[in-house]
Design an enzyme around this catalytic site. Structure first.
Site, PDB file in Angstrom:
ATOM      1  N   GLU A   1      71.615 -58.420  -8.064  1.00 12.12           N
ATOM      2  CA  GLU A   1      72.409 -58.389  -8.623  1.00 12.12           C
ATOM      3  C   GLU A   1      73.847 -57.495  -8.422  1.00 12.12           C
ATOM      4  OE1 GLU A   1      71.757 -54.738 -12.082  1.00 12.12           O
ATOM      5  OE2 GLU A   1      69.444 -55.537 -11.728  1.00 12.12           O
TER       6      GLU A   1
ATOM      7  N   CYS B   1      67.410 -57.153 -12.457  1.00  9.32           N
ATOM      8  CA  CYS B   1      66.022 -56.692 -11.122  1.00  9.32           C
ATOM      9  C   CYS B   1      65.497 -58.159 -11.709  1.00  9.32           C
ATOM     10  CB  CYS B   1      64.884 -56.002 -11.414  1.00  9.32           C
ATOM     11  SG  CYS B   1      66.581 -54.142 -12.402  1.00  9.32           S
TER      12      CYS B   1
ATOM     13  N   HIS C   1      57.002 -53.786 -11.524  1.00  9.04           N
ATOM     14  CA  HIS C   1      59.041 -53.645 -11.209  1.00  9.04           C
ATOM     15  C   HIS C   1      59.149 -52.225 -11.822  1.00  9.04           C
ATOM     16  CE1 HIS C   1      63.565 -53.350 -11.287  1.00  9.04           C
ATOM     17  NE2 HIS C   1      63.732 -53.182 -12.792  1.00  9.04           N
TER      18      HIS C   1
END
Ligand code: ACO
Length: 470
Positions: free
Chosen positions: A87, A121, A251
């Site tokens: 990203e 993400c 995550h």
């Protein structure tokens, strides 16, 4: 699977690269004037990695791909698909994947499918699914897939700044993998939310609604877990609970959210009345059983009690995944896979036959829960060898800790350089290990020029040779 189709498709090999510079959260906390313990206990973070002016997401991906191919002696012609998750915007049109193509072009291989996947993400997970789906599809040509997750997470001055980080991960994809996908058990939740986004193209920093992003993450986790459980139950004919997975990998924007996430799964198991929840935990959670919707995400008491009753299982099933995310910070797309690499590092001797559940979250929002089954891999793709090639302890030890003043000064320089042209970097590679790529200059046409530190030493020295079974 029927004969002739590839079996046990998944990750054959994995490598990680992170910048040699880091700042300790304890010193950053004091420098920022935050209360003592806010970043270390409150967010649960130890250190944060960051790129200086000579490194970026392209140099990190070139470094990690070169390293993986070399350590596993993979002929670059044997890669048929290369997918990148990131990203970090360098060029709005030219993919990072095309940069990495230089490695393959040198060997005459331009027959490599795939481009970049972007959604906060989650891009690395989308890239991974693309590669796995390709190997499982009728268009697979028998070669390996390669996934790269690469990000430099930096935030503007303020409360989000300590939740940055940086790293690149490369994963080799193919059949008969020691880390294979349980493809049937996937739970996905996707929705439109403005929790974190990057609308200002003149800045590398995101616009972030921190509180909303935390709630969105936990809501997505609940949705994915319930879908994952339903799929498992449909195929296995029995209820899924947290007892059915040996590890849970999340995550990790910062460790506190991971602690809250596992407690949330525990609370879900309580609501679903699974056998994983013991009698006294049930009694403690009972007062919260009627909380609905937002109430249950906002209840501080529920958060506290569920973390407390889940603590023993957290230590056993989650803690082994927290090493790299606590040391490096949020690496955006690489964060989940760095957490997974931490499990490989800590538990590689006992993983055969075990299941690992992973939760991928990207703001905006996209999220999936999925799982791996671990087995002995054929040489050189055995779990102990993967852990040895990852070489986590040595990589962490050789980092250079810088004071917060230097970190902030670096970010100021990067702000100034963001989107700029016609400049040269210092070319200071003194902290980089041989074989590391670095940025030399950006010319008047915005074209980037990279060098590689002591390439010959890296290619012929002992450091990169394949080691087995240590
Ligand atoms: N000692 C111990 N703990 C402390 C102290 C202290 N001195 N001071 C505060 N804390 C605790 C707080 O109680 C809180 O913990 P809790 O949530 O268990 O109550 C924690 O430290 C953080 O403090 P807050 O005041 O909530 O922090 P703040 O709102 O200033 O910032 C945030 C935190 C919102 C996460 C911010 O860093 C941010 O916006 N980060 C980027 C967004 C993000 O990472 N979102 C996560 C999902 S999306 C993604 O992956 C990007």
């Amino acid at each position: 699977m029927e004969s002739g189709r590839p079996k046990d498709v998944g990750i054959l090999a994995i490598d990680i690269y992170f910048p040699p510079n880091c700042v300790r959260q304890e010193t950053l906390e004091a420098y920022d004037g935050a209360s003592k313990g806010k970043y270390t206990i409150g967010l649960g973070q130890d250190c944060m990695a960051f790129c200086t002016e000579v490194e970026d997401v392209i140099s990190m991906s070139l470094t990690v791909v070169t390293s993986l191919l070399k350590k596993y002696q993979i002929d670059p012609k044997q890669i048929g698909r290369l997918e990148v998750g990131s990203e970090t915007v360098i060029d709005k049109s030219k993919s990072i994947k095309t940069w990495i193509m230089q490695i393959f072009e040198e060997y005459g291989n331009t027959d490599v499918e795939g481009v970049d996947s972007t959604n906060a993400c989650y891009g690395g997970t989308a890239a991974l699914f693309n590669c796995v789906n390709w190997v499982e599809s009728s268009s697979w040509d028998g070669r390996f897939g390669l996934v790269v997750c690469t990000d430099s997470a930096v935030y503007a001055e303020g409360p989000a700044r300590p939740t940055g980080g940086a790293a690149a991960i490369a994963m080799l994809i193919g059949p008969n993998a020691p880390i294979s996908f349980e493809s049937k058990y996937r739970g996905t939740h996707m929705s439109h939310v403005y929790d974190f986004y990057k609308p200002n193209l003149a800045s590398e920093y995101p616009v972030v609604d921190g509180k909303l992003s935390q709630t969105c993450y936990l809501m997505a986790l609940d949705a994915c877990y319930n879908r994952y459980c339903s799929k498992f139950e449909k195929f296995e004919g029995k209820q899924f609970s947290i007892s059915d997975s040996d590890y849970f990998v999340f995550h990790s924007p910062y460790n506190k959210l991971v602690q809250k996430s596992f407690a949330r799964l525990y609370f879900n198991d309580f609501l679903r009345n699974t056998s994983a929840i013991e009698k006294d935990a049930k009694e403690k959670l009972e007062p919260f059983s009627n909380l609905i919707g937002d109430e249950s995400y906002q209840s501080r008491d529920l958060e506290k009690v569920s973390q407390q009753v889940a603590k023993t299982l957290y230590d056993a099933k989650v803690q082994p995944s927290t090493l790299l995310p606590k040391q490096l910070g949020n690496m955006y797309t690489a964060s989940l896979y760095a957490a997974f690499a931490s499990v490989l590092h800590n538990k590689h001797k006992t993983l055969v036959g075990q299941r690992i559940v992973l939760f991928s979250y990207g703001s905006g929002l996209t999220s999936t829960m999925f799982s791996f089954k671990l087995q002995e891999g054929p040489h050189p793709f055995s779990l102990p060898n993967i852990a040895s090639v990852l070489n986590v302890s040595e990589k962490l030890e050789r980092r250079h800790v810088v004071p917060p003043e230097k970190f902030v000064e670096t970010l100021k320089l990067m702000e100034h350089r963001y989107g700029a042209k016609d400049f040269e970097t210092s070319r200071d590679t003194s902290l980089l290990t041989p074989g590391t790529f670095y940025l030399k200059k950006v010319d008047s046409m915005y074209r980037r020029h990279y060098g590689r530190k002591d390439a010959e030493e890296a290619d012929h020295g002992e450091n990169g040779s394949l080691v087995d079974g240590h």
